[in-house]
Design a protein around this motif. Structure first.
Motif, PDB file in Angstrom:
ATOM      1  N   ARG A 171       0.841  -1.184   0.000  1.00 29.19           N
ATOM      2  CA  ARG A 171       0.000   0.000   0.000  1.00 29.19           C
ATOM      3  C   ARG A 171       0.882   1.241   0.000  1.00 29.19           C
ATOM      4  O   ARG A 171       1.052   1.894   1.033  1.00 29.19           O
ATOM      5  CB  ARG A 171      -0.932   0.004   1.205  1.00 29.19           C
ATOM      6  N   PRO A 172       1.491   1.555  -1.150  1.00 30.12           N
ATOM      7  CA  PRO A 172       2.284   2.780  -1.195  1.00 30.12           C
ATOM      8  C   PRO A 172       1.398   4.000  -0.994  1.00 30.12           C
ATOM      9  O   PRO A 172       0.202   3.981  -1.314  1.00 30.12           O
ATOM     10  CB  PRO A 172       2.892   2.761  -2.599  1.00 30.12           C
ATOM     11  N   THR A 173       1.981   5.048  -0.457  1.00 29.50           N
ATOM     12  CA  THR A 173       1.251   6.291  -0.222  1.00 29.50           C
ATOM     13  C   THR A 173       1.980   7.435  -0.912  1.00 29.50           C
ATOM     14  O   THR A 173       3.046   7.254  -1.505  1.00 29.50           O
ATOM     15  CB  THR A 173       1.152   6.592   1.285  1.00 29.50           C
ATOM     16  N   ILE A 174       1.395   8.606  -0.820  1.00 29.65           N
ATOM     17  CA  ILE A 174       2.068   9.786  -1.350  1.00 29.65           C
ATOM     18  C   ILE A 174       3.211  10.157  -0.404  1.00 29.65           C
ATOM     19  O   ILE A 174       3.140   9.906   0.801  1.00 29.65           O
ATOM     20  CB  ILE A 174       1.100  10.973  -1.493  1.00 29.65           C
ATOM     21  N   PRO A 175       4.286  10.730  -0.913  1.00 34.26           N
ATOM     22  CA  PRO A 175       5.352  11.196  -0.018  1.00 34.26           C
ATOM     23  C   PRO A 175       4.832  12.268   0.943  1.00 34.26           C
ATOM     24  O   PRO A 175       3.965  13.075   0.593  1.00 34.26           O
ATOM     25  CB  PRO A 175       6.390  11.774  -0.985  1.00 34.26           C
ATOM     26  N   SER A 216       3.398  15.164  -7.383  1.00 34.61           N
ATOM     27  CA  SER A 216       3.123  14.179  -8.436  1.00 34.61           C
ATOM     28  C   SER A 216       3.684  12.805  -8.108  1.00 34.61           C
ATOM     29  O   SER A 216       3.642  11.900  -8.945  1.00 34.61           O
ATOM     30  CB  SER A 216       3.737  14.656  -9.766  1.00 34.61           C
ATOM     31  N   ARG A 217       4.181  12.619  -6.904  1.00 38.52           N
ATOM     32  CA  ARG A 217       4.904  11.389  -6.584  1.00 38.52           C
ATOM     33  C   ARG A 217       4.062  10.390  -5.792  1.00 38.52           C
ATOM     34  O   ARG A 217       3.109  10.760  -5.105  1.00 38.52           O
ATOM     35  CB  ARG A 217       6.187  11.713  -5.810  1.00 38.52           C
ATOM     36  N   LEU A 218       4.478   9.124  -5.900  1.00 38.63           N
ATOM     37  CA  LEU A 218       3.878   8.022  -5.156  1.00 38.63           C
ATOM     38  C   LEU A 218       4.992   7.045  -4.804  1.00 38.63           C
ATOM     39  O   LEU A 218       5.937   6.855  -5.581  1.00 38.63           O
ATOM     40  CB  LEU A 218       2.821   7.314  -6.003  1.00 38.63           C
ATOM     41  N   GLY A 219       4.885   6.428  -3.635  1.00 34.52           N
ATOM     42  CA  GLY A 219       5.896   5.450  -3.237  1.00 34.52           C
ATOM     43  C   GLY A 219       6.002   4.302  -4.221  1.00 34.52           C
ATOM     44  O   GLY A 219       5.060   4.003  -4.962  1.00 34.52           O
ATOM     45  N   PHE A 244      14.784   3.673   7.269  1.00 40.72           N
ATOM     46  CA  PHE A 244      13.357   3.352   7.330  1.00 40.72           C
ATOM     47  C   PHE A 244      12.499   4.613   7.230  1.00 40.72           C
ATOM     48  O   PHE A 244      11.524   4.663   6.464  1.00 40.72           O
ATOM     49  CB  PHE A 244      13.061   2.608   8.635  1.00 40.72           C
ATOM     50  N   ILE A 245      12.845   5.647   7.984  1.00 38.41           N
ATOM     51  CA  ILE A 245      12.021   6.858   8.011  1.00 38.41           C
ATOM     52  C   ILE A 245      12.034   7.565   6.661  1.00 38.41           C
ATOM     53  O   ILE A 245      10.989   8.030   6.180  1.00 38.41           O
ATOM     54  CB  ILE A 245      12.484   7.798   9.140  1.00 38.41           C
ATOM     55  N   VAL A 246      13.190   7.645   6.020  1.00 35.39           N
ATOM     56  CA  VAL A 246      13.249   8.292   4.706  1.00 35.39           C
ATOM     57  C   VAL A 246      12.391   7.528   3.702  1.00 35.39           C
ATOM     58  O   VAL A 246      11.669   8.126   2.891  1.00 35.39           O
ATOM     59  CB  VAL A 246      14.706   8.408   4.220  1.00 35.39           C
ATOM     60  N   SER A 247      12.426   6.208   3.757  1.00 36.40           N
ATOM     61  CA  SER A 247      11.592   5.414   2.856  1.00 36.40           C
ATOM     62  C   SER A 247      10.114   5.560   3.198  1.00 36.40           C
ATOM     63  O   SER A 247       9.255   5.619   2.306  1.00 36.40           O
ATOM     64  CB  SER A 247      12.009   3.942   2.928  1.00 36.40           C
ATOM     65  N   LEU A 248       9.804   5.627   4.491  1.00 41.43           N
ATOM     66  CA  LEU A 248       8.423   5.839   4.919  1.00 41.43           C
ATOM     67  C   LEU A 248       7.915   7.191   4.414  1.00 41.43           C
ATOM     68  O   LEU A 248       6.789   7.295   3.903  1.00 41.43           O
ATOM     69  CB  LEU A 248       8.356   5.777   6.445  1.00 41.43           C
ATOM     70  N   LEU A 249       8.741   8.223   4.535  1.00 43.42           N
ATOM     71  CA  LEU A 249       8.371   9.544   4.025  1.00 43.42           C
ATOM     72  C   LEU A 249       8.207   9.539   2.509  1.00 43.42           C
ATOM     73  O   LEU A 249       7.457  10.348   1.958  1.00 43.42           O
ATOM     74  CB  LEU A 249       9.438  10.573   4.412  1.00 43.42           C
ATOM     75  N   SER A 250       8.898   8.616   1.842  1.00 42.87           N
ATOM     76  CA  SER A 250       8.799   8.516   0.380  1.00 42.87           C
ATOM     77  C   SER A 250       7.520   7.816  -0.061  1.00 42.87           C
ATOM     78  O   SER A 250       7.202   7.806  -1.256  1.00 42.87           O
ATOM     79  CB  SER A 250      10.007   7.758  -0.179  1.00 42.87           C
ATOM     80  N   GLY A 251       6.812   7.192   0.897  1.00 43.76           N
ATOM     81  CA  GLY A 251       5.541   6.546   0.579  1.00 43.76           C
ATOM     82  C   GLY A 251       5.600   5.040   0.472  1.00 43.76           C
ATOM     83  O   GLY A 251       4.728   4.428  -0.160  1.00 43.76           O
ATOM     84  N   ASN A 252       6.600   4.404   1.118  1.00 39.18           N
ATOM     85  CA  ASN A 252       6.805   2.967   0.942  1.00 39.18           C
ATOM     86  C   ASN A 252       6.465   2.142   2.176  1.00 39.18           C
ATOM     87  O   ASN A 252       6.474   2.629   3.303  1.00 39.18           O
ATOM     88  CB  ASN A 252       8.271   2.712   0.575  1.00 39.18           C
TER      89      ASN A 252
END
Length: 394
Positions: free
Chosen positions: A19-23, A73-76, A96-104
């Motif tokens: 379930r990727p999210t928006i950054p 315009s981004r999505l994980g 982990f946090i940087v990837s979480l902020l990226s939407g992953n």
């Protein structure tokens, strides 16, 4: 995902459905706000927790968003597999946090050597994930531990949309034998080398208190991680014309560093390794001209020239090389692919960056001030991580 050997799940759950999210999703930012508050309230005397909480300030996270292109315009990408380093335990959390902020969604492998230091921080995160606003995070993220079993690495790699490897060159080569899906990204942060460039006239102008403050910042950049972090300076380059006063200024500086180093935890094994390395250098390094012993916590090796392979000048536990150059721009030819961070004092950083670009240097990805070497940023090894870990929907 795994059929034979199963890793030890320390926290969370293997993502069953991506379930990727928006950054910079507001729900993620709210979680990070609460995580920051919990770290400050529950672990006020934990040095790593304090540093992490400071890094998690909302204003700081907003600066990441401001420096991310096309963020709206981004999505994980989906699921990111992190293989975290043993020598800098907290990097597992930052990654982990940087990837979480990226939407992953994320699976983070933690080294056994890093578990003890990370346990109180993971426990804090687990408490938050048990509360209703954040229970979804526990369903889509996991922190795991396992021995270097290739079957597990193979299985996770085959089901991820991206992989981040933190480690030595040999370890990265080994992990890369575990194939990824064709469209997955692979991001490796390998062994790097860092240095400091300090301006002698600037040091000369400092009061005793100001000099000690700069020595304290230098201590934080180096001793706090045993000089094991890729961003920790090992070579000190002195620039600027101070004529006959050079030796006095250098001695004043190293005495200030020695004063800071009194607090360093120097285990007997570290002393033994330092002493062994000293004798190795004395017999194998032709560029070595002088050795200064301030205390067991501080050895300084003077050089007549910088070796072609600058990464050979890699020591730890309070050992530094030093050399004088006419201008700070004279270091640029030595910035090969191994060189990551250049820490500075009294240097025009923009001029140095421009010279790196002009000469087409292969390395020198970060130019920072004293005290900033260990600060993790979304720009790392020349890569904007949030942009790399997300897709731009055009």
């Amino acid at each position: 995902m795994l059929t034979n050997t199963t890793p030890n799940i320390l926290l969370g759950t293997f993502p069953a459905r991506l379930r990727p999210t928006i950054p910079f999703d507001p729900k993620i930012l709210y979680f990070l706000d609460r995580f920051k508050d919990a770290l400050e309230e529950t672990l006020p005397n934990n040095r790593e927790a304090k540093a992490l909480a400071f890094w998690l300030r909302r204003k700081h996270l907003q600066s990441f968003k401001n420096r991310t292109g096309n963020v709206s315009s981004r999505l994980g990408r989906g699921m990111i597999f992190h293989i975290a380093p043993a020598n800098v335990p907290l990097m597992a959390i930052y990654s982990f946090i940087v990837s979480l902020l990226s939407g992953n969604n994320n699976i983070v492998r933690i080294s056994d050597r890093a578990r003890a230091e990370l346990t109180p921080i993971l426990a804090m995160m687990a408490t938050l994930w048990e509360t209703e606003p954040f229970s979804e995070l526990a369903k889509h993220n996991a922190f795991i531990a396992y021995d270097k079993e290739k079957t597990i690495t193979d299985a996770i790699s085959l089901h991820c949309d991206g992989r981040i490897i933190w480690g030595g060159d040999a370890a990265i080569q080994e992990i890369r034998t575990s194939p990824l899906p064709p469209q997955a990204i692979d991001l490796a942060f390998a062994d790097r080398y860092s240095m400091a460039v300090l301006d002698l006239p600037t040091l000369q102008s400092l009061s005793a208190d100001e000099l000690q403050q700069q020595a304290h910042l230098f201590y934080n950049d180096t001793y706090e991680m045993d000089q094991n972090a890729c961003s920790s300076p090992r070579l000190i380059v002195w620039t600027g014309d101070v004529s006959a006063q050079r030796d006095d200024i250098l001695n004043r500086w190293w005495q200030a560093v020695a004063k800071e180093a009194v607090q360093y935890d120097l285990a007997p094994i570290k002393v033994s390794r330092k002493y062994t390395r000293l004798w190795e250098l004395a017999t194998t390094c032709p560029e070595l001209s002088d050795i200064q012993w301030y205390t067991n916590r501080l050895y300084v090796y003077s050089l007549t020239a910088i070796p072609d392979n600058i990464a050979l000048l890699a020591l730890a536990y309070g050992q530094f090389f030093q050399i004088s150059l006419s201008s700070f721009t004279d270091i640029v030819p030595f910035l090969d692919k191994k060189v990551q961070t250049v820490t500075t004092l009294g240097i025009d950083k923009d001029t140095l960056r421009a010279e790196i670009r002009r000469q087409g240097a292969a390395g020198g990805d970060r130019i920072v001030s004293l005290g900033e070497a260990a600060e993790f940023d979304i720009f790392w090894d020349g890569i904007q991580m949030i942009e790399y870990l997300s897709r731009n929907i055009s």
